[in-house]
Design a protein around this motif. Structure first.
Motif, PDB file in Angstrom:
ATOM      1  N   UNK A  94       0.767  -1.147   0.021  1.00 12.88           N
ATOM      2  CA  UNK A  94      -0.073  -0.079   0.279  1.00 12.88           C
ATOM      3  C   UNK A  94       0.887   1.279   0.060  1.00 12.88           C
ATOM      4  N   UNK A  95       1.951   1.340   0.726  1.00 15.60           N
ATOM      5  CA  UNK A  95       2.822   2.442   0.768  1.00 15.60           C
ATOM      6  C   UNK A  95       3.229   2.853  -0.751  1.00 15.60           C
ATOM      7  N   UNK A  96       3.768   1.679  -1.497  1.00 16.91           N
ATOM      8  CA  UNK A  96       4.165   1.908  -2.847  1.00 16.91           C
ATOM      9  C   UNK A  96       3.099   2.481  -3.736  1.00 16.91           C
ATOM     10  N   UNK A  97       1.871   1.934  -3.587  1.00 14.25           N
ATOM     11  CA  UNK A  97       0.711   2.514  -4.034  1.00 14.25           C
ATOM     12  C   UNK A  97       0.289   4.010  -3.943  1.00 14.25           C
ATOM     13  N   UNK A  98       0.515   4.357  -2.493  1.00 12.58           N
ATOM     14  CA  UNK A  98       0.260   5.571  -2.194  1.00 12.58           C
ATOM     15  C   UNK A  98       1.261   6.550  -2.787  1.00 12.58           C
ATOM     16  N   UNK A  99       2.492   6.231  -2.801  1.00 16.29           N
ATOM     17  CA  UNK A  99       3.310   6.994  -3.355  1.00 16.29           C
ATOM     18  C   UNK A  99       3.166   7.205  -4.946  1.00 16.29           C
ATOM     19  N   UNK A 100       2.915   6.161  -5.488  1.00 19.57           N
ATOM     20  CA  UNK A 100       2.655   6.129  -7.007  1.00 19.57           C
ATOM     21  C   UNK A 100       1.652   7.210  -7.356  1.00 19.57           C
ATOM     22  N   UNK A 101       0.365   7.010  -6.384  1.00 17.63           N
ATOM     23  CA  UNK A 101      -0.596   7.944  -6.909  1.00 17.63           C
ATOM     24  C   UNK A 101      -0.460   9.352  -6.470  1.00 17.63           C
ATOM     25  N   UNK A 102       0.203   9.642  -5.422  1.00 16.68           N
ATOM     26  CA  UNK A 102       0.675  11.018  -4.819  1.00 16.68           C
ATOM     27  C   UNK A 102       1.321  11.578  -6.129  1.00 16.68           C
ATOM     28  N   UNK A 103       2.365  11.059  -6.662  1.00 15.01           N
ATOM     29  CA  UNK A 103       3.251  11.655  -7.417  1.00 15.01           C
ATOM     30  C   UNK A 103       2.762  11.579  -8.781  1.00 15.01           C
ATOM     31  N   UNK A 104       1.668  10.696  -9.226  1.00 12.00           N
ATOM     32  CA  UNK A 104       1.054  11.015 -10.368  1.00 12.00           C
ATOM     33  C   UNK A 104       0.310  12.124 -10.497  1.00 12.00           C
ATOM     34  N   UNK A 105      -0.629  12.415  -9.502  1.00 13.80           N
ATOM     35  CA  UNK A 105      -1.190  13.670  -9.149  1.00 13.80           C
ATOM     36  C   UNK A 105      -0.254  14.876  -9.309  1.00 13.80           C
ATOM     37  N   UNK A 106       0.794  14.849  -8.790  1.00 18.22           N
ATOM     38  CA  UNK A 106       1.839  15.979  -8.772  1.00 18.22           C
ATOM     39  C   UNK A 106       2.214  16.002 -10.241  1.00 18.22           C
ATOM     40  N   UNK A 107       2.601  15.244 -11.034  1.00 16.24           N
ATOM     41  CA  UNK A 107       2.964  15.214 -12.240  1.00 16.24           C
ATOM     42  C   UNK A 107       1.929  15.805 -13.248  1.00 16.24           C
ATOM     43  N   UNK A 108       0.445  15.377 -12.858  1.00  9.34           N
ATOM     44  CA  UNK A 108      -0.332  15.956 -13.523  1.00  9.34           C
ATOM     45  C   UNK A 108      -0.650  17.316 -13.396  1.00  9.34           C
ATOM     46  N   UNK A 109      -0.555  17.706 -12.117  1.00  8.21           N
ATOM     47  CA  UNK A 109      -0.520  19.150 -11.774  1.00  8.21           C
ATOM     48  C   UNK A 109       0.347  20.279 -12.302  1.00  8.21           C
ATOM     49  N   UNK A 110       1.496  19.705 -12.413  1.00  7.56           N
ATOM     50  CA  UNK A 110       2.641  20.164 -13.160  1.00  7.56           C
ATOM     51  C   UNK A 110       2.341  20.604 -14.313  1.00  7.56           C
ATOM     52  N   UNK A 111       1.960  19.682 -15.085  1.00  7.87           N
ATOM     53  CA  UNK A 111       1.736  20.017 -16.526  1.00  7.87           C
ATOM     54  C   UNK A 111       0.578  20.782 -16.515  1.00  7.87           C
ATOM     55  N   UNK A 112      -0.559  20.761 -15.627  1.00 10.29           N
ATOM     56  CA  UNK A 112      -1.728  21.865 -15.778  1.00 10.29           C
ATOM     57  C   UNK A 112      -1.010  23.215 -15.698  1.00 10.29           C
ATOM     58  N   UNK A 113      -0.174  23.240 -14.889  1.00 11.28           N
ATOM     59  CA  UNK A 113       0.487  24.440 -14.778  1.00 11.28           C
ATOM     60  C   UNK A 113       1.247  25.287 -15.835  1.00 11.28           C
ATOM     61  N   UNK A 114       1.968  24.238 -16.698  1.00  7.33           N
ATOM     62  CA  UNK A 114       2.543  24.707 -17.748  1.00  7.33           C
ATOM     63  C   UNK A 114       1.315  25.195 -18.762  1.00  7.33           C
ATOM     64  N   UNK A 115       0.248  24.337 -18.882  1.00  7.69           N
ATOM     65  CA  UNK A 115      -0.953  24.779 -19.669  1.00  7.69           C
ATOM     66  C   UNK A 115      -1.275  26.067 -19.618  1.00  7.69           C
ATOM     67  N   UNK A 116      -1.407  26.338 -18.107  1.00  7.39           N
ATOM     68  CA  UNK A 116      -1.862  27.678 -17.886  1.00  7.39           C
ATOM     69  C   UNK A 116      -1.062  28.955 -18.286  1.00  7.39           C
TER      70      UNK A 116
END
Ligand SMILES: [Zn+2]
Ligand SMILES: [Zn+2]
Length: 368
Positions: A246-268
């Motif tokens: 579960x720890x690995x899963x949580x890390x994966x999920x958290x960083x995936x959201x971060x990557x997406x948010x980062x790209x959203x910022x570039x789009x803005x």
């Protein structure tokens, strides 16, 4: 010896040189012009500056770093600009740049520039060679970062606006002239970020670090510096509370959201091309020390993207563990691709440096 309006005017017309204003006191080791201490052109210093930057960058980026350094030197001419105003001299931007370089050239420093074009927002200057093009002739590429930065700084000092000076041809590259094309630009986030993606700038050029105020900005965005072991520390703590999988899963999920948010910022910020968006994220994370991209491949038959990284922040932080450790990085890559291309993907680490493989390799496939 004081310099007055008539002297400046005579200098600009070429009727006079700076010779009468040079004072040399060999016993005190002081050489000054108009009462301002100066020095000849120390070639070894020029080479040392370039080589200092070259040690941690490539040559192209080292030239850019020198350019940034000399922008501040050029901005020092703001003093001369106000002196001229006080003397009632209203020079055009181009006249001012030419005067600064005439004075510098006669002191054995700046190049004898020729004015090729003088517009409101574009100034083109040319010279047969500069001192850095002579010193760095063996680099065989455009090397005149000192002059580029210096010219940009002088233009900023006199206009209060930002200028971008490009060296179109260079004596060090075997061209008959060093030609500088200077444009007045609005330095946007997009402009700088795209320069990083194209390899024309490194992020170091845009880091504004105020250690005593506890702030760091990267192209106007606040960032933080953190110890790499935060990855091991946080993962260990998650494992203790919820178990390894579960720890690995949580890390994966958290960083995936971060990557997406980062790209959203570039789009803005106005970046729209999906490939540029993902390249930008890869370039920034890589230059921030998260990983180094070795290759990116696409297999049409299996619709699989394979990303090879020479190391990741986790593989370096965990060291040899005998198993895959890069769950944060896998999530981050998935998030970047999802955000950039607007698709749903899954990233799986198929080889890992911590497991004993040469590289960390991630396979990215569509998910429904
Ligand atoms: Zn040059
Ligand atoms: Zn790994």
């Amino acid at each position: 010896m004081k310099i007055g309006r008539e002297d400046f005017e005579a200098l600009m017309k070429g009727e006079k040189t700076i010779a009468p204003y040079v004072e040399l006191d060999p016993a005190a080791g002081i050489y000054s012009v108009f009462g301002v201490r100066t020095a000849g052109n120390p070639n070894y210093l020029v080479r040392a500056i370039y080589e200092m930057y070259e040690a941690s960058l490539n040559r192209k980026l080292a030239v850019k770093a020198v350019r940034k350094l000399f922008r501040s030197v050029g901005q020092g001419s703001v003093g001369l600009a106000s002196l001229l105003k006080k003397q009632g001299m209203e020079l055009t931007t181009a006249q001012f740049v030419m005067l600064v370089f005439t004075l510098q050239h006669q002191q054995g420093w700046g190049a004898p520039l020729e004015l090729v074009e003088a517009g409101e927002k574009r100034i083109v200057l040319r010279t047969k060679q500069t001192f850095e093009s002579e010193v760095l002739k063996d680099w065989n590429m455009p090397v005149c970062g000192i002059h580029q930065g210096w010219i940009e700084g002088v233009l900023k000092a006199v206009t209060g606006k930002t200028w971008f000076c490009l060296e179109k041809s260079c004596h060090a590259q075997g061209n008959p002239y060093c030609e500088f094309v200077c444009d007045q630009v609005e330095p946007s986030w997009k402009f700088k970020a795209e320069a990083v993606v194209k390899g024309e700038s490194a992020i170091t050029e845009f880091i504004d670090h105020k250690p005593l105020q506890g702030t760091i900005q990267l192209i106007d965005e606040p960032v933080v510096m953190m110890p790499r072991f935060i990855f091991t520390s946080m993962t260990q703590s998650l494992k203790k509370t919820m178990g390894e999988a579960p720890a690995n899963g949580v890390n994966y999920r958290a960083y995936m959201d971060m990557g997406k948010e980062n790209v959203e910022h570039y789009k803005k910020m106005g970046i729209t091309n999906p490939k540029t968006l993902s390249d930008m994220a890869f370039a920034f994370y890589a230059q921030m020390g998260w990983f180094r991209l070795v290759s990116e491949e696409w297999d049409e038959a299996s619709k699989t993207k394979t990303i090879t990284l020479s190391h990741t922040v986790e593989s370096e932080s965990f060291g040899a563990t005998g198993k895959n450790v890069c769950f944060c990085t896998a999530g981050l890559l998935a998030g970047i691709i999802e955000g950039a291309f607007g698709i749903k993907v899954q990233a799986k680490e198929i080889r890992c440096k911590s497991k004993g493989d040469d590289h960390c390799v991630f396979s990215i496939t569509n998910r429904s």
